[in-house]
Design an enzyme around this catalytic site. Sequence first.
Site, PDB file in Angstrom:
ATOM      1  N   THR A  98      -2.859  -4.103  -0.705  1.00  0.00           N
ATOM      2  CA  THR A  98      -3.428  -5.645  -0.028  1.00  0.00           C
ATOM      3  C   THR A  98      -2.258  -6.686  -0.374  1.00  0.00           C
ATOM      4  OG1 THR A  98      -5.620  -4.952  -0.589  1.00  0.00           O
ATOM      5  CG2 THR A  98      -5.324  -7.275  -0.550  1.00  0.00           C
ATOM      6  N   LYS A 173      -8.428  -7.239   5.870  1.00  0.00           N
ATOM      7  CA  LYS A 173      -8.944  -6.906   4.530  1.00  0.00           C
ATOM      8  C   LYS A 173      -9.133  -8.377   3.929  1.00  0.00           C
ATOM      9  CE  LYS A 173      -9.097  -5.409   0.367  1.00  0.00           C
ATOM     10  NZ  LYS A 173      -8.351  -4.557  -0.416  1.00  0.00           N
ATOM     11  N   LYS A 241      -6.106 -12.527  -6.997  1.00  0.00           N
ATOM     12  CA  LYS A 241      -4.682 -12.371  -6.124  1.00  0.00           C
ATOM     13  C   LYS A 241      -4.986 -12.294  -4.668  1.00  0.00           C
ATOM     14  CE  LYS A 241      -3.364  -8.646  -4.482  1.00  0.00           C
ATOM     15  NZ  LYS A 241      -3.108  -7.433  -3.986  1.00  0.00           N
TER      16      LYS A 241
END
Length: 289
Positions: A98, A173, A241
């Site tokens: 990711t 995502k 994050k």
Amino acid sequence: MSKVAFLGLGVMGYPMAGHLRARGGHEVTVYNRTPARAEQWVAEFGGRRAATPAEAARGAEIVFCCVGNDDDLRSVTLGADGVFAAMRAGSVFVDNTTASADIARELAAAAQAGGFGFLDAPVSGGQAGAEKGILTVMCGGSESDFDKAEPVIGAYAAKVALIGPAGSGQLAKMMNQICIAGLVEGLAEAIHFGKRAGLDILKVVDVISKGAAGSWQMDNRHATMNADQYEFGFAVDWMRKDLGIVLDEARRNGARLPVTALVDQFYADVQAMGGSRWDTSALLKRLEG
């Protein structure tokens, strides 16, 4: 059977690479920054351990990667002993990290210049999904590269989809993480409210989960939240994050994400409480003090 490599054997990569070997039957070479982890994987699944990313990639038809962030990606792809110098023509690099859409586009351009393919292919489903081999994989790249990689990705995934050109997987995502942030905060507030109202939380959720309020988060997290259990799952540090990547992209594209920004700050509060490694459902912990 394909000859593949897998870079990064963290809580996600370790079982994903395992499924490529055990379920897919592929010839797998692994690389991990900490060699002992790679040695452990080889002892469990067989295959081979490489000393560098480039060594792992030599001769591979598909190279998978699942590392921490953009800088980690540049290190294993473009850095000294990076895989891009060793990728053969016609092979495909599949990035399950990711990361940002910018790094996806950057690496896609470098791959094209090197004569091989690139897919940004972040996953959803968490550690449990990786261990069970039922992840959802969102891909960005060309149809030809996707067609080569999809059957192999299927060893660790229940759903694989090509969303669009390079970067599209990462953007998808980001949408996924926006949805999760709002859902978890809503569930945390509902449980907090129900407790204050003196309701039996398990009984209530058993009812409302069958209606319009139902979600994966409700089905899989309400009981542990109610029991004040958070030492598992997708860590708050990782979610922050991811939300940082989302908010950076939103600043670039002009999207307004007030709830996402607010939940990101709530997670900062959880970090300040000592919950950096708690599951993301620990938003309830913040409400209860």
